[in-house]
Design an enzyme around this catalytic site. Structure first.
Site, PDB file in Angstrom:
ATOM      1  N   ASP A  35      67.037 -13.595 -55.724  1.00 32.86           N
ATOM      2  CA  ASP A  35      66.845 -12.175 -55.991  1.00 32.86           C
ATOM      3  C   ASP A  35      68.208 -11.628 -56.417  1.00 32.86           C
ATOM      4  O   ASP A  35      69.231 -12.210 -56.089  1.00 32.86           O
ATOM      5  CB  ASP A  35      66.358 -11.551 -54.666  1.00 32.86           C
TER       6      ASP A  35
HETATM    7  P1  ADP Z   1      65.416  -6.135 -56.492  1.00 38.63           P
HETATM    8  O1  ADP Z   1      64.286  -7.062 -56.809  1.00 38.63           O
HETATM    9  O2  ADP Z   1      66.523  -6.244 -57.504  1.00 38.63           O
HETATM   10  O3  ADP Z   1      65.912  -6.271 -55.079  1.00 38.63           O
HETATM   11  P2  ADP Z   1      63.607  -3.886 -55.959  1.00 38.63           P
HETATM   12  O4  ADP Z   1      62.340  -4.678 -56.180  1.00 38.63           O
HETATM   13  O5  ADP Z   1      63.925  -3.513 -54.566  1.00 38.63           O
HETATM   14  O6  ADP Z   1      64.867  -4.619 -56.665  1.00 38.63           O
HETATM   15  O7  ADP Z   1      63.500  -2.552 -56.814  1.00 38.63           O
HETATM   16  C1  ADP Z   1      63.087  -2.616 -58.137  1.00 38.63           C
HETATM   17  C2  ADP Z   1      63.341  -1.329 -58.861  1.00 38.63           C
HETATM   18  O8  ADP Z   1      62.544  -0.276 -58.306  1.00 38.63           O
HETATM   19  C3  ADP Z   1      64.763  -0.844 -58.747  1.00 38.63           C
HETATM   20  O9  ADP Z   1      65.584  -1.418 -59.718  1.00 38.63           O
HETATM   21  C4  ADP Z   1      64.575   0.663 -58.955  1.00 38.63           C
HETATM   22  O10 ADP Z   1      64.478   0.957 -60.314  1.00 38.63           O
HETATM   23  C5  ADP Z   1      63.259   0.932 -58.298  1.00 38.63           C
HETATM   24  N1  ADP Z   1      63.408   1.396 -56.905  1.00 38.63           N
HETATM   25  C6  ADP Z   1      62.988   0.755 -55.789  1.00 38.63           C
HETATM   26  N2  ADP Z   1      63.261   1.487 -54.679  1.00 38.63           N
HETATM   27  C7  ADP Z   1      63.911   2.589 -55.106  1.00 38.63           C
HETATM   28  C8  ADP Z   1      64.459   3.749 -54.455  1.00 38.63           C
HETATM   29  N3  ADP Z   1      64.440   3.909 -53.115  1.00 38.63           N
HETATM   30  N4  ADP Z   1      65.026   4.681 -55.238  1.00 38.63           N
HETATM   31  C9  ADP Z   1      65.061   4.542 -56.563  1.00 38.63           C
HETATM   32  N5  ADP Z   1      64.562   3.502 -57.232  1.00 38.63           N
HETATM   33  C10 ADP Z   1      63.986   2.537 -56.533  1.00 38.63           C
HETATM   34 MG    MG Z   2      66.826  -7.326 -53.031  1.00 38.94          MG
END
Ligand code: ADP
Ligand code: MG
Length: 346
Positions: A35
């Protein structure tokens, strides 16, 4: 016995093994799925730009956004709250909070309906983001994540949040490559941001804009293709994929759910723990094979001798005392060999 010593050894080296099978399988892994946010990057992102649109002022946008994000545990949310605190803004309270995992957050702040998240999520709320698309892309080019803010059904702005890549990420990726392992990055983040991070690390394959269920599906697909998959992640969104991988590796700096879903947890989220886990797995499995061999040799020799195989030619029979000693000695040598594992350098 070897597994027990191996698990203890791992704990000393910051590799916490919850599931003995993870330790067994780790040596056979040929694909590592990682990730991005919180795993390859520090997971302590900070706001690098606030672009307001539609007449609202920058600080006002940040203040409302922080009000909504204060209810979220996401690293991006914490960055927005911290930025507002650093500007000494009074952060308002939120009602009707909701956070669809991997998309963004929703809620009402000071009677205004707010949504913050990626472009797809904001579009789902029926809000047009295209006016700020160009700005957002420019911010992403340097590896920053751009999240959109919708205010009462209109676009209110975009906030850029950047997260430093872990200092040893490059060397861990390089070493995994040397061991012939393929590295696949999965992220819910945007492709431009994802590419920028993947390119700087030399990662083989990138999947961006994906939901938690897709992470799980991708791991399943790799497994179905005959690959032995280790998945490293930190978030709630990684939990299903961590559970379905051959070896799930959680960052100790991450969420509890991730740690509960994984067979291995790396203390402080230190990525080099992946390399140590592999070394430990190899040493442990070699040790187990040696023990099987030892036990086999003892029995292969001892049982026929005890049955009198050497009596006709050499007149040798095992006295019960000697047999009992040989019996224990076989266990002692296995235990002794297992303890040798303690000397492995991780
Ligand atoms: P990763 O897989 O990189 O850990 P996430 O799946 O947690 O990322 O989040 C994916 C996308 O969803 C983020 O890049 C963002 O655009 C959006 N996102 C998720 N949670 C939040 C939040 N609390 N505030 C703003 N954007 C969010
Ligand atoms: Mg993550």
């Amino acid at each position: 016995m070897s597994i027990m010593v191996g698990v203890g050894k791992g704990a000393q080296a910051g590799v916490l093994i919850r599931d003995a099978q993870a330790l067994e399988r780790m040596e056979k892994v040929d694909t590592v799925v990682v990730d991005k946010t919180g795993t390859l990057t520090e997971g302590r992102p900070s706001v690098t730009a606030v672009v307001a649109a539609g007449g609202i002022d920058e600080n006002e946008l940040l203040r409302l956004a922080a009000g909504l994000e204060r209810a979220s545990e996401h690293p991006l949310a914490r960055a927005i709250v911290r930025a507002a605190e650093e500007r000494d803004l009074a952060i308002p309270a939120v009602t009707g909070f909701d956070s669809p995992v991997g998309k963004g957050v929703l809620g009402t702040v000071e009677r205004r309906k707010l949504a913050i998240g990626n472009a797809a999520f904001i579009a789902e709320q029926g809000v047009e983001t295209s006016g700020l698309a160009h700005q957002a892309d420019r911010l992403r080019d340097h590896g920053a994540t751009a999240v959109f803010v919708a205010l009462d059904g209109h676009i209110g702005g975009v906030i850029a949040i950047a997260d430093r890549i872990k200092q040893n990420a490059r060397s861990v990726v390089d070493e995994l490559h040397r061991q012939g392992i393929r590295i696949v990055m999965l992220t819910g983040d945007n492709m431009t941001t994802a590419r920028s991070v993947a390119d700087s690390l030399g990662i083989d394959e990138v999947h961006a804009d994906i939901l938690p269920a897709d992470k799980h599906a991708l791991v399943e697909k790799l497994k179905a293709g005959g690959r032995v998959v280790a998945m490293a992640g930190d978030g709630v969104n990684d939990a299903p994929a961590l559970a379905s991988a051959d070896v799930g590796i959680a960052m100790g700096s991450g969420t509890d759910i991730a740690m509960e879903s994984a067979g291995i947890t790396l203390l402080q989220g230190d990525l080099s723990g992946i390399l140590r886990a592999r070394k430990l797995s190899r040493a442990t499995m070699r040790n187990i094979r040696q023990n099987l061999f030892l036990a086999f040799v003892y029995n292969a020799a001892g049982v026929p001798i005890a049955a009198g195989a050497l009596y006709p030619q050499f007149g040798i029979v095992l006295t019960p005392i000697f047999a009992a000693a040989a019996m224990s000695l076989s266990s002692v040598s296995v235990v002794g060999n297992a303890l040798r594992l303690r000397r492995v350098k991780l």
